[in-house]
Design an enzyme around this catalytic site. Structure first.
Site, PDB file in Angstrom:
ATOM      1  N   GLY A 277      32.248 -26.881  -0.358  1.00  0.00           N
ATOM      2  CA  GLY A 277      30.900 -26.924   0.192  1.00  0.00           C
ATOM      3  C   GLY A 277      30.603 -28.141   1.035  1.00  0.00           C
ATOM      4  CD  GLU A 319      37.712 -24.216  -5.604  1.00  0.00           C
ATOM      5  OE1 GLU A 319      38.520 -23.643  -6.338  1.00  0.00           O
ATOM      6  OE2 GLU A 319      36.511 -23.892  -5.513  1.00  0.00           O
ATOM      7  N   GLY A 321      36.647 -25.588   2.473  1.00  0.00           N
ATOM      8  CA  GLY A 321      37.056 -24.532   3.396  1.00  0.00           C
ATOM      9  C   GLY A 321      36.553 -24.883   4.784  1.00  0.00           C
ATOM     10  NE  ARG A 322      30.333 -24.726   5.564  1.00  0.00           N
ATOM     11  CZ  ARG A 322      29.656 -23.592   5.690  1.00  0.00           C
ATOM     12  NH1 ARG A 322      29.283 -23.177   6.875  1.00  0.00           N
ATOM     13  NH2 ARG A 322      29.324 -22.897   4.621  1.00  0.00           N
ATOM     14  NE  ARG A 363      27.892 -20.028   8.590  1.00  0.00           N
ATOM     15  CZ  ARG A 363      27.278 -21.091   9.062  1.00  0.00           C
ATOM     16  NH1 ARG A 363      27.316 -21.369  10.352  1.00  0.00           N
ATOM     17  NH2 ARG A 363      26.610 -21.889   8.263  1.00  0.00           N
ATOM     18  CB  CYS A 394      21.329  -2.138  19.626  1.00  0.00           C
ATOM     19  SG  CYS A 394      21.956  -1.587  21.206  1.00  0.00           S
ATOM     20  CD  GLU A 395      19.761  -5.184  14.211  1.00  0.00           C
ATOM     21  OE1 GLU A 395      19.828  -4.062  13.712  1.00  0.00           O
ATOM     22  OE2 GLU A 395      18.885  -6.029  13.894  1.00  0.00           O
ATOM     23  CE1 TYR A 424      33.069 -19.006   3.982  1.00  0.00           C
ATOM     24  CE2 TYR A 424      32.627 -21.158   4.928  1.00  0.00           C
ATOM     25  CZ  TYR A 424      33.093 -20.373   3.883  1.00  0.00           C
ATOM     26  OH  TYR A 424      33.597 -20.974   2.765  1.00  0.00           O
TER      27      TYR A 424
HETATM   28  C1  LIG Z   1      32.845 -20.714  -0.685  1.00  0.00           C
HETATM   29  C2  LIG Z   1      33.530 -21.488  -1.746  1.00  0.00           C
HETATM   30  C3  LIG Z   1      34.230 -22.645  -1.418  1.00  0.00           C
HETATM   31  C4  LIG Z   1      34.313 -23.211  -0.024  1.00  0.00           C
HETATM   32  O1  LIG Z   1      33.094 -23.556   0.511  1.00  0.00           O
HETATM   33  P1  LIG Z   1      33.059 -24.343   1.905  1.00  0.00           P
HETATM   34  O2  LIG Z   1      31.617 -24.463   2.219  1.00  0.00           O
HETATM   35  O3  LIG Z   1      33.801 -23.521   2.896  1.00  0.00           O
HETATM   36  O4  LIG Z   1      33.749 -25.652   1.664  1.00  0.00           O
HETATM   37  C5  LIG Z   1      34.896 -23.308  -2.422  1.00  0.00           C
HETATM   38  N1  LIG Z   1      34.876 -22.835  -3.690  1.00  0.00           N
HETATM   39  C6  LIG Z   1      34.199 -21.736  -4.035  1.00  0.00           C
HETATM   40  C7  LIG Z   1      34.211 -21.276  -5.437  1.00  0.00           C
HETATM   41  C8  LIG Z   1      33.508 -21.028  -3.081  1.00  0.00           C
HETATM   42  O5  LIG Z   1      32.834 -19.927  -3.434  1.00  0.00           O
END
Ligand SMILES: *Cc1c(COP(=O)(O)O)cnc(C)c1O
Length: 469
Positions: A277, A319, A321-322, A363, A394-395, A424
């Protein structure tokens, strides 16, 4: 979740409605470095390039819309997270964007990988990611998914419900194996972009509640289950988080649970996952902390809480991701129409329509996410004008960039680049309006590699069982 800017707040000098945070750029051709991957530059001829390849050439070779990944930047970010959190394990959250090439880059760089569906697990395994480096998420994992995870020997399954515990026990007995499990807990902390809520916000589908007592019950149940090897606890508090406040409260509540479990069983849990996150810059407004600063903050929080509860340190993981893939890619679109619309009060809004939209990036429509954009195929001497970049769907809500200063002479045929588009967007893409999904290509040293090819109308028609010719 993302922040929403107050509708209607406008610049005193503006003829177009725009949020107050959006300041007029001194130079509309200048790039704000935190928004772009490190390989993006505006060349002397005014054209944007990614890792040595001009976007005009990219558009010629792969078409538009397209997602352009800067391989070196992606790898650098992966390494930066790995190094800043040395001693902890970093799992890349595959849901942000996953394909076999990305999974291999992640494994190359020494990171582990989280998946949260049968499809993502299949991609990870097909990429050759060592199964012990894979974590499985999901609040409703299918039997097929759990079976594949167990048979391939994934490193950990993050268990989300009592039903899942039963299902796993049954499958483990059938396959005569043991599952490595963590318990996903809800800490009551929910983080948003610039704030976090640490109340009893537990009205959501994920995990076992700590305050409700279900988390401890689930831990004890897994601990006593002969088929399950309980590794520890998992907590994920939200997304687009910019500081460590939310993690502090979550860590305290989670480690309190670790100490309660120890009191109940005499055993200290071996692992703790703090989730992902970590926020990125989508607009000039956003100021994300560096992995180094976050690591220092999180290490201090954990050390402090461990001392408070008199616990030894478990093995810790995170964890992101983004934060790894988001800034590494831009979306490249071609402008098709430009329209100025009177919006009342003597004001007007300029709508710039491009050849993608909510089908490749949901998003903004889904949670009012903000983005930035730049004219990419040339520089311009024209005045910056507040513009809205919209898609072809079309939105009315088909918005890609709600408010951005673009040169007044943006016209059909120009290329626009939307930075921070790696996470995402393509991974959440749909075929709305029978729109084929764009490709993802990576660029390195002026060379293009296709990660995911462009979908074609034939791909879409192949699913239509009524097609007769
Ligand atoms: C979505 C998610 C992430 C990654 O979130 P990011 O905002 O991409 O860093 C990590 N762990 C869990 C359990 C998630 O659901």
């Amino acid at each position: 979740m993302t922040h929403m800017h107050v509708a209607g707040s406008i610049h005193a000098d503006a003829t177009s409605p725009a949020p107050v945070w959006l300041t007029r750029p001194d130079d509309v051709n200048a790039l704000t470095p935190k928004l772009w991957s490190s390989g993006v530059a505006r060349d002397e001829d005014g054209v944007l390039s990614v890792a040595g390849m001009k976007v005009t050439e990219l558009a010629d070779q792969v078409g538009t819309p397209a997602y352009i990944m800067d391989e070196r930047d992606f790898r650098q970010r992966a390494r930066a997270w790995r190094d800043a959190f040395a001693g902890w394990t970093v799992y890349y959250a595959g849901k942000s964007f996953l394909c076999t090439t990305i999974a291999r880059w992640i494994a190359d760089e020494g990171l582990s990988l989280d998946v949260c569906s049968l499809g993502e697990l299949t991609v990870a395994l097909r990429a050759g990611v060592p199964p012990e480096q894979i974590g499985m998420h999901g609040n409703n994992k299918s039997e097929a998914e759990l079976r594949l995870g167990l048979e391939s020997g994934v490193g950990r399954i993050i268990v989300d419900s009592a039903d899942e515990i039963s299902r796993l026990e049954r499958l483990c007995a059938e396959l005569d194996t043991t599952a490595q499990v963590m318990i996903r807990v809800t800490t009551g902390v929910e983080a948003h972009t610039h704030e976090y809520i640490a109340t009893a916000h537990e009205d959501q589908k994920f995990g076992f509640s700590i305050t409700g007592g279900q988390a401890l019950v689930a831990l004890v149940r897994c601990f006593h289950s002969p088929r399950l090897n309980l590794l520890g606890i998992h907590s994920h508090i939200g997304s687009q988080i910019f500081d460590t406040n939310g993690f502090e409260v979550a860590a305290r509540r989670t480690l309190k649970l670790v100490s309660q479990f120890k009191e109940a069983t005499g055993v200290a849990l071996a692992e703790l996952d703090l989730g992902g996150g970590f926020g990125i810059a989508y607009t000039k407004e956003d100021d994300p902390a560096s992995p180094q600063d976050l690591a220092a903050g999180l290490r201090e929080i954990i050390a402090h809480e461990l001392r408070g509860f008199g616990l030894e340190s478990p093995a810790i993981s995170i964890e992101p991701g983004r934060a790894i893939v988001g800034p590494a890619a831009l979306a490249l679109y071609r402008v098709g129409t430009v329209k100025v619309v009177e919006v009342g009060g003597g004001m007007s809004r300029r709508y710039v329509s491009v050849d993608g939209g909510m089908s490749d990036n949901i998003r903004p429509a889904l949670y009012a996410a903000e983005y930035s954009a730049a004219l990419a195929s040339r520089a311009s001497d024209a005045e910056p004008v507040v513009s809205r970049v919209v898609g072809l769907h079309c939105e009315g809500g088909d918005i890609l960039v709600r408010d951005e200063f673009l040169p007044a002479d943006v016209r059909a045929g120009d290329l626009l680049a939307v930075p921070a588009s790696g996470a995402y967007s393509r991974s959440m893409a749909s075929n709305y309006n029978h729109t084929p999904r764009p490709p993802v290509v990576s660029v390195k040293d002026g060379l293009i590699t296709t990660l995911v090819r462009r979908e074609t109308l034939d791909d879409l028609l192949a699913l239509d069982a009524g097609v007769t010719d």
